[in-house]
Motif scaffolding. Structure first.
Motif, PDB file in Angstrom:
ATOM      1  N   UNK A  95       0.846  -1.199   0.000  1.00  0.00           N
ATOM      2  CA  UNK A  95       0.000   0.000   0.000  1.00  0.00           C
ATOM      3  C   UNK A  95       0.876   1.241   0.000  1.00  0.00           C
ATOM      4  N   UNK A  96       0.674   2.110  -0.970  1.00  0.00           N
ATOM      5  CA  UNK A  96       1.416   3.362  -1.052  1.00  0.00           C
ATOM      6  C   UNK A  96       0.668   4.451  -0.297  1.00  0.00           C
ATOM      7  N   UNK A  97       1.363   5.103   0.610  1.00  0.00           N
ATOM      8  CA  UNK A  97       0.763   6.162   1.426  1.00  0.00           C
ATOM      9  C   UNK A  97       1.434   7.492   1.058  1.00  0.00           C
ATOM     10  N   UNK A  98       0.900   8.095   0.000  1.00  0.00           N
ATOM     11  CA  UNK A  98       1.422   9.387  -0.436  1.00  0.00           C
ATOM     12  C   UNK A  98       0.631  10.559   0.091  1.00  0.00           C
ATOM     13  N   UNK A  99      -0.606  10.328   0.518  1.00  0.00           N
ATOM     14  CA  UNK A  99      -1.434  11.385   1.100  1.00  0.00           C
ATOM     15  C   UNK A  99      -1.149  11.440   2.596  1.00  0.00           C
ATOM     16  N   UNK A 100      -0.310  12.358   2.997  1.00  0.00           N
ATOM     17  CA  UNK A 100       0.118  12.486   4.385  1.00  0.00           C
ATOM     18  C   UNK A 100      -0.476  13.758   4.990  1.00  0.00           C
ATOM     19  N   UNK A 101      -0.770  13.743   6.284  1.00  0.00           N
ATOM     20  CA  UNK A 101      -1.431  14.905   6.907  1.00  0.00           C
ATOM     21  C   UNK A 101      -0.544  16.141   6.904  1.00  0.00           C
ATOM     22  N   UNK A 102      -1.164  17.285   6.683  1.00  0.00           N
ATOM     23  CA  UNK A 102      -0.430  18.557   6.643  1.00  0.00           C
ATOM     24  C   UNK A 102      -0.276  19.202   8.016  1.00  0.00           C
ATOM     25  N   UNK A 103      -1.157  18.883   8.950  1.00  0.00           N
ATOM     26  CA  UNK A 103      -1.088  19.566  10.241  1.00  0.00           C
ATOM     27  C   UNK A 103       0.223  19.292  10.981  1.00  0.00           C
ATOM     28  N   UNK A 104       0.698  18.038  11.108  1.00  0.00           N
ATOM     29  CA  UNK A 104       2.002  17.843  11.761  1.00  0.00           C
ATOM     30  C   UNK A 104       3.143  18.532  11.026  1.00  0.00           C
ATOM     31  N   UNK A 105       3.095  18.526   9.702  1.00  0.00           N
ATOM     32  CA  UNK A 105       4.141  19.211   8.931  1.00  0.00           C
ATOM     33  C   UNK A 105       4.139  20.702   9.219  1.00  0.00           C
ATOM     34  N   UNK A 106       2.951  21.287   9.257  1.00  0.00           N
ATOM     35  CA  UNK A 106       2.862  22.715   9.545  1.00  0.00           C
ATOM     36  C   UNK A 106       3.378  23.030  10.952  1.00  0.00           C
ATOM     37  N   UNK A 107       3.122  22.150  11.903  1.00  0.00           N
ATOM     38  CA  UNK A 107       3.581  22.400  13.273  1.00  0.00           C
ATOM     39  C   UNK A 107       5.103  22.358  13.379  1.00  0.00           C
ATOM     40  N   UNK A 108       5.742  21.361  12.750  1.00  0.00           N
ATOM     41  CA  UNK A 108       7.200  21.278  12.857  1.00  0.00           C
ATOM     42  C   UNK A 108       7.863  22.439  12.113  1.00  0.00           C
ATOM     43  N   UNK A 109       7.296  22.857  10.986  1.00  0.00           N
ATOM     44  CA  UNK A 109       7.841  24.006  10.273  1.00  0.00           C
ATOM     45  C   UNK A 109       7.686  25.274  11.104  1.00  0.00           C
ATOM     46  N   UNK A 110       6.544  25.415  11.768  1.00  0.00           N
ATOM     47  CA  UNK A 110       6.338  26.588  12.619  1.00  0.00           C
ATOM     48  C   UNK A 110       7.302  26.598  13.805  1.00  0.00           C
ATOM     49  N   UNK A 111       7.526  25.450  14.426  1.00  0.00           N
ATOM     50  CA  UNK A 111       8.466  25.376  15.540  1.00  0.00           C
ATOM     51  C   UNK A 111       9.876  25.761  15.098  1.00  0.00           C
ATOM     52  N   UNK A 112      10.314  25.221  13.966  1.00  0.00           N
ATOM     53  CA  UNK A 112      11.656  25.537  13.480  1.00  0.00           C
ATOM     54  C   UNK A 112      11.778  27.014  13.109  1.00  0.00           C
ATOM     55  N   UNK A 113      10.762  27.566  12.467  1.00  0.00           N
ATOM     56  CA  UNK A 113      10.805  28.978  12.117  1.00  0.00           C
ATOM     57  C   UNK A 113      10.820  29.877  13.341  1.00  0.00           C
ATOM     58  N   UNK A 114      10.053  29.533  14.360  1.00  0.00           N
ATOM     59  CA  UNK A 114      10.050  30.339  15.587  1.00  0.00           C
ATOM     60  C   UNK A 114      11.410  30.299  16.266  1.00  0.00           C
ATOM     61  N   UNK A 115      12.060  29.140  16.278  1.00  0.00           N
ATOM     62  CA  UNK A 115      13.372  29.026  16.907  1.00  0.00           C
ATOM     63  C   UNK A 115      14.411  29.843  16.143  1.00  0.00           C
ATOM     64  N   UNK A 116      14.335  29.831  14.820  1.00  0.00           N
ATOM     65  CA  UNK A 116      15.257  30.649  14.031  1.00  0.00           C
ATOM     66  C   UNK A 116      15.003  32.138  14.257  1.00  0.00           C
ATOM     67  N   UNK A 117      13.746  32.530  14.376  1.00  0.00           N
ATOM     68  CA  UNK A 117      13.432  33.940  14.628  1.00  0.00           C
ATOM     69  C   UNK A 117      13.978  34.387  15.980  1.00  0.00           C
ATOM     70  N   UNK A 118      13.925  33.523  16.977  1.00  0.00           N
ATOM     71  CA  UNK A 118      14.470  33.871  18.287  1.00  0.00           C
ATOM     72  C   UNK A 118      15.975  34.011  18.258  1.00  0.00           C
ATOM     73  N   UNK A 119      16.645  33.267  17.390  1.00  0.00           N
ATOM     74  CA  UNK A 119      18.100  33.291  17.344  1.00  0.00           C
ATOM     75  C   UNK A 119      18.660  34.508  16.629  1.00  0.00           C
ATOM     76  N   UNK A 120      17.843  35.230  15.886  1.00  0.00           N
ATOM     77  CA  UNK A 120      18.308  36.381  15.127  1.00  0.00           C
ATOM     78  C   UNK A 120      18.452  37.579  16.057  1.00  0.00           C
ATOM     79  N   UNK A 121      19.621  38.209  16.038  1.00  0.00           N
ATOM     80  CA  UNK A 121      19.869  39.426  16.800  1.00  0.00           C
ATOM     81  C   UNK A 121      19.750  40.635  15.876  1.00  0.00           C
ATOM     82  N   UNK A 122      19.512  41.827  16.452  1.00  0.00           N
ATOM     83  CA  UNK A 122      19.370  43.016  15.593  1.00  0.00           C
ATOM     84  C   UNK A 122      20.609  43.314  14.761  1.00  0.00           C
ATOM     85  N   UNK A 123      21.807  42.959  15.280  1.00  0.00           N
ATOM     86  CA  UNK A 123      23.044  43.260  14.565  1.00  0.00           C
ATOM     87  C   UNK A 123      23.669  42.015  13.959  1.00  0.00           C
TER      88      UNK A 123
END
Length: 511
Positions: A95-123
């Protein structure tokens, strides 16, 4: 008057003169890594990965324990959960499972983006940003390599075929690259805009595309909720086969995980395209029946013939396009004859929604392909956003916001860097300090007399006056006194006068 040297040396790269007492800090090289930076990078690389792995492990263990299965294939299930969360194609048995849920993907992308935003300093420098992007990719790619090895070993115990290695690394790297770039752009939009130097209409179009996508996705979500409320009896029937409370919770979580996928399909229905579930399809003009998955969320999918009033739903994307045109008229310099921001907004929103449709669709076992008819979806979405958007722009230019009116917040983000317009163009500078009597022409004349009278008869050794100054780009105080000597410019500070040795009888007192 004997020749007296009065030399002014402005400090600059490669200039001659005394050492600069206030040297500018050099940009740290890419290979330099301070302990503080290393600690931040470890958090960027490890925190989102740890959260995602912890959630996957908890869900896998809960599923195996509640279903009464043994724990022999736990490692393979965890590896499959990590890969499936990142949209890597899985093959379980045949059985091929190509239709995968988007909600977990969106959550991990949001977590990674938030962590990168916190790491950025003004200078932050370019090297710092490069370290952040590298750390955001390093942690997930390392875990992906481990999961691929675990899936290879577990294929003899569970019916899980090892996925394609290149595709797995490409999906994981691409998702976290998008997360890192998005997080950095969100945290330091000023630096990104200065670096890209995009025209104003392009930046306005980017903001307009984001608003259009959010509006269409929000309307599609509301449509799904209304459809679920209308089909509550069908929703209850899907829970009859759950068996117990654990089954009900599992079906509910599965429906929530696939909710973004159905929202993307609903956007296709709203714009006049069609959504496909195997041999079945549905749209505002026709509905074709067929087998569909027995998931509570699918109760929102219509099964009967298309109602006569359904084409009225096409007014929703038209309204979204008109609102986008009105917003761009207020926030850009678009003219009726050159609606570049409007076209850019429609194009970017169409591409973004099409990417979501491509990621949110795929093969689902015996049901076949589930997704949008992408060629038609691209055409109708761009048409609904561009044509009504131009109508909204024209209406606003004729009746609401004529051309030449000051644009809104999104017109030109570089305006906030225009120091002369924003900070130094106030009336107080023209009326207060620089118009005082001490800076009148008479005082300048007195200053010239000072040089002529006091130094006219000096016959000693040459007086070498060397002024070391630092060129600054921003004036820090409005009360900075400007040097009356026309040879000294007002952007030179921290001056130091060096005098040569003079005879005791001819030393100028205090001068």
């Amino acid at each position: 008057m004997n020749s007296s040297r009065n030399s002014l040396v402005r400090r600059a790269g490669g200039s001659r003169g005394a050492p600069d007492p206030h040297p500018e800090p050099e940009e740290a090289g890419f290979l330099s890594l301070t302990p503080e930076r290393a600690r931040v990078l470890v958090l960027v690389a490890g925190r989102p990965t740890t959260y995602a792995l912890t959630a996957i492990i908890v869900l896998v263990l809960a599923t195996l324990l509640t279903s009464g299965s043994n724990l022999a294939g736990t490692s393979g299930a965890i590896a499959a959960g990590w890969l499936g969360t990142h949209q890597v194609l899985l093959v379980i048995g045949k059985t091929s499972l190509g239709l995968l849920p988007l909600l977990p993907t969106a959550l991990v992308v949001w977590l990674a983006g938030r962590e990168c935003a916190r790491a950025v300093e003004p200078d932050c420098t370019r090297a710092d940003l490069g370290w952040i992007v590298g750390a955001a990719l390093a942690g997930p790619l390392l875990v992906t390599a481990i999961c691929l090895a675990v899936a290879e070993d577990a294929s003899g115990i569970v019916a899980l075929q090892p996925p394609n290695t290149l595709a797995a690394f490409a999906w994981v790297g691409g998702l976290y690259l998008v997360a890192a770039v998005g997080g950095i752009a969100t945290s330091s939009r000023r630096q990104v805009f200065e670096l890209l130097r995009l025209p104003g209409w392009a930046i306005s179009g980017m903001y307009g595309a984001g608003r259009a996508m959010l509006r269409l996705l929000g309307c599609a979500t509301a449509l799904i909720v209304i459809s679920l409320l209308v089909h509550i009896p069908r929703l209850g029937d899907t829970y009859h086969g759950a068996g117990n409370a654990a089954g009900v919770i599992g079906l509910t979580l599965l429906s929530l995980a696939y909710l973004p996928n159905l929202v993307v399909l609903a956007v296709g229905v709203l714009v006049g395209s069609s959504a496909q579930i195997g041999v079945a399809s549905f749209g505002v003009f026709s509905v074709v029946g067929g087998p569909i998955p027995a998931v509570p969320l699918i109760a929102a999918v219509p099964t009967g013939p298309a109602a006569g009033w359904w084409p009225v739903l096409l007014l929703i994307p038209a309204a979204v396009g008109v609102l986008g045109g009105l917003d761009l008229a207020r926030g850009s310099t678009d003219r009726i004859g050159a609606p570049w921001a409007t076209l850019c907004s429609a194009g970017l929103a169409t591409v973004g929604l099409a990417l979501l449709g491509a990621i949110g669709g795929g093969e689902l076992g015996t049901f076949g392909r589930i997704g949008l008819d992408l060629p038609i979806f691209l055409l109708v979405t761009f048409a609904w956003l561009a044509i009504p958007g131009y109508v909204g722009l024209a209406f606003a230019r004729w009746f609401l916001v004529p051309v030449g009116t000051a644009p809104g917040d999104y017109a030109d983000p570089y305006d906030e860097y225009d120091y002369y317009d924003d900070e130094y163009a106030d009336d107080e500078y023209a009326d207060d300090d620089y118009a005082d009597d001490e800076y009148t022409d008479d005082n300048y004349a007195d200053n010239r007399d000072y040089f002529e009278d006091d130094y006219a008869d000096y016959d000693g050794p040459d007086l070498e006056v060397e002024l070391d100054g630092e060129l600054v780009e921003e004036q820090t105080s409005i009360n900075t006194v400007r040097t009356p000597d026309p040879i000294i410019t007002p952007d030179i500070v921290d001056a130091e006068v060096v005098e040569a040795d003079l005879p005791e009888s001819d030393r100028v007192d205090g001068r």
